[in-house]
Design an enzyme around this catalytic site. Structure first.
Site, mmCIF file in Angstrom:
data_model
loop_
_atom_site.group_PDB
_atom_site.id
_atom_site.type_symbol
_atom_site.label_atom_id
_atom_site.label_comp_id
_atom_site.label_asym_id
_atom_site.label_seq_id
_atom_site.Cartn_x
_atom_site.Cartn_y
_atom_site.Cartn_z
ATOM 1 N N GLU A 169 0.829 -1.214 0.000
ATOM 2 C CA GLU A 169 0.000 0.000 0.000
ATOM 3 C C GLU A 169 0.861 1.261 0.000
ATOM 4 O O GLU A 169 0.528 2.249 -0.654
ATOM 5 C CB GLU A 169 -0.945 -0.003 1.210
ATOM 6 C CG GLU A 169 -2.109 -0.956 1.072
ATOM 7 C CD GLU A 169 -2.995 -0.631 -0.125
ATOM 8 O OE1 GLU A 169 -3.137 0.557 -0.478
ATOM 9 O OE2 GLU A 169 -3.556 -1.579 -0.711
ATOM 10 N N TYR A 172 -6.469 7.060 3.952
ATOM 11 C CA TYR A 172 -6.707 6.026 2.953
ATOM 12 C C TYR A 172 -5.843 4.796 3.220
ATOM 13 O O TYR A 172 -6.332 3.657 3.228
ATOM 14 C CB TYR A 172 -6.430 6.521 1.534
ATOM 15 C CG TYR A 172 -6.263 5.344 0.604
ATOM 16 C CD1 TYR A 172 -7.377 4.605 0.209
ATOM 17 C CD2 TYR A 172 -5.001 4.910 0.205
ATOM 18 C CE1 TYR A 172 -7.237 3.471 -0.580
ATOM 19 C CE2 TYR A 172 -4.852 3.778 -0.584
ATOM 20 C CZ TYR A 172 -5.977 3.066 -0.973
ATOM 21 O OH TYR A 172 -5.828 1.926 -1.722
ATOM 22 N N ASP A 190 -9.470 5.392 -2.760
ATOM 23 C CA ASP A 190 -8.357 6.031 -3.470
ATOM 24 C C ASP A 190 -8.903 6.733 -4.705
ATOM 25 O O ASP A 190 -10.118 6.864 -4.882
ATOM 26 C CB ASP A 190 -7.284 5.002 -3.822
ATOM 27 C CG ASP A 190 -7.739 4.007 -4.882
ATOM 28 O OD1 ASP A 190 -8.959 3.950 -5.191
ATOM 29 O OD2 ASP A 190 -6.893 3.271 -5.417
#
Length: 356
Positions: free
Chosen positions: A36, A119, A137
């Protein structure tokens, strides 16, 4: 739209079409966290080889926490946004000290770690720990903006709230991981920023923007101004088979990386005058500019540069740093051991190339 039809269609499509990615299907929260962070402002195709190399060198959170920052940055080199690597390294050390090496599962605790925003925290929590939280996102926001024809500008607080509300309303309990990744995949592969492939979309007959024909007007974004262009110079100072490198401060752009010293051209200066001034300001020494090595182009997120690199000779040797945090004389054949930005790496490679 019938209740839950959106979610059912989305999950059915994901079950059949999910991309085969090296971090998917893993039960290791650390690996998901690394993926991520790498995917922040980076395309999946670019991140994959970096992820594979990273996990080969730092397969566990403790191995990352124990590593030297310079090695971390060297492995990250070329991926850009180097602050992400430094934060990942710092956060791993905090997790070892504060959480006994176990990554926290709740988004609030995750956001307390360096480099993890709302996020990324939601993505880690949902994918690694099955926490029922939406992770929105750019890809997910675009899908939701089009399917529900959100005309509020996405860059505003109101627009962000509307998108998050839609994402939360349609999140199926117990399936946040698949739901969030399905939105990401759909936005990346089909519901793209330009010319979305609506004929292949599982939501085509549910999509309000598709019905209105305004897909490319959703989401509503602010107009981008052209990125400025800077002329930059760099000094390659060699003595006895070694070259002078300087290390950028951690809070600067390309922080922690090594470079050939130099800086931006000011109005009315020649390239030689600019380079002489920059070296005097940064290293407190005088140089003599010699032959040109080459001209290099590069685009950063918010600006572009044209860099002119020159061989230079020191006229005095009492180096005193005013901007950089360190300096070293480095053998030419050891330049690959020092993490650098893309343009400095190109200069280093040219120095290391065999002479014809």
């Amino acid at each position: 739209m019938p209740e839950n039809t959106f979610t059912k269609r989305l999950l059915a499509w994901y079950g059949a079409q999910a991309r085969d990615l090296p971090w998917r299907g893993l039960e290791d929260p650390y690996a998901i966290w690394v993926s991520e962070v790498m995917l922040q402002q980076t395309r999946v195709e670019t991140a994959i080889p970096y992820f594979q190399r990273w996990m080969g060198r730092f397969p566990t959170l403790p191995t990352l926490a124990e590593a030297a920052e310079e090695e971390v940055l060297r492995l990250w080199e070329g991926l850009g946004y180097y602050r992400r690597a430094r934060y990942l390294h710092q956060a791993a050390q905090i997790v070892m000290e504060k959480y006994q090496g176990t990554l926290p599962r709740d988004p609030e605790s995750l956001q307390e770690l360096p480099g993890i925003g709302p996020y990324t925290a939601a993505a880690i929590a949902s994918i690694a720990f099955d926490v029922d939280v939406p992770a929105v996102d750019g890809n997910a926001g675009r899908v939701l903006s089009r399917v529900f024809n959100v005309d509020t500008p996405l860059y505003t607080a109101k627009g962000k709230r509307e998108i998050r509300t839609l994402a939360r309303e349609h999140l199926p309990p117990g399936s946040a991981s698949s739901y969030n990744q399905a939105l990401m995949d759909l936005g990346s592969s089909i519901c793209t920023p330009q010319t979305p492939d609506c004929t292949r979309c599982p939501l085509d007959d549910l999509c309000q923007a598709n019905a209105l024909g305004n897909q490319e007007e959703r989401p509503v974004l602010r107009d981008r101004e052209p990125n400025p262009h800077h002329i930059v110079t760099a000094a390659v100072i060699q003595e006895n088979g070694e070259v002078l490198l300087t290390k950028r401060p951690p809070d600067a752009l390309l922080g922690g990386l090594w470079e050939f010293p130099g800086g931006k051209l000011k109005e009315g200066e020649s390239l030689s005058e600019s380079l002489t001034r920059e070296i005097q300001e940064e290293l407190s020494v005088q140089i003599h500019t010699q032959e040109k090595i080459g001209t290099f182009q590069h685009a950063y997120t918010h600006y572009k540069i044209t860099l002119h690199a020159y061989h230079c000779a020191l006229q005095s040797r009492d180096i005193q740093l005013t901007f950089h945090t360190d300096w070293k004389w480095v053998p030419i054949d050891a330049l690959q051991d020092f993490p650098m930005g893309k343009v400095d790496r190109l200069i280093a490679q040219q120095l290391q190339a065999p002479n014809d």
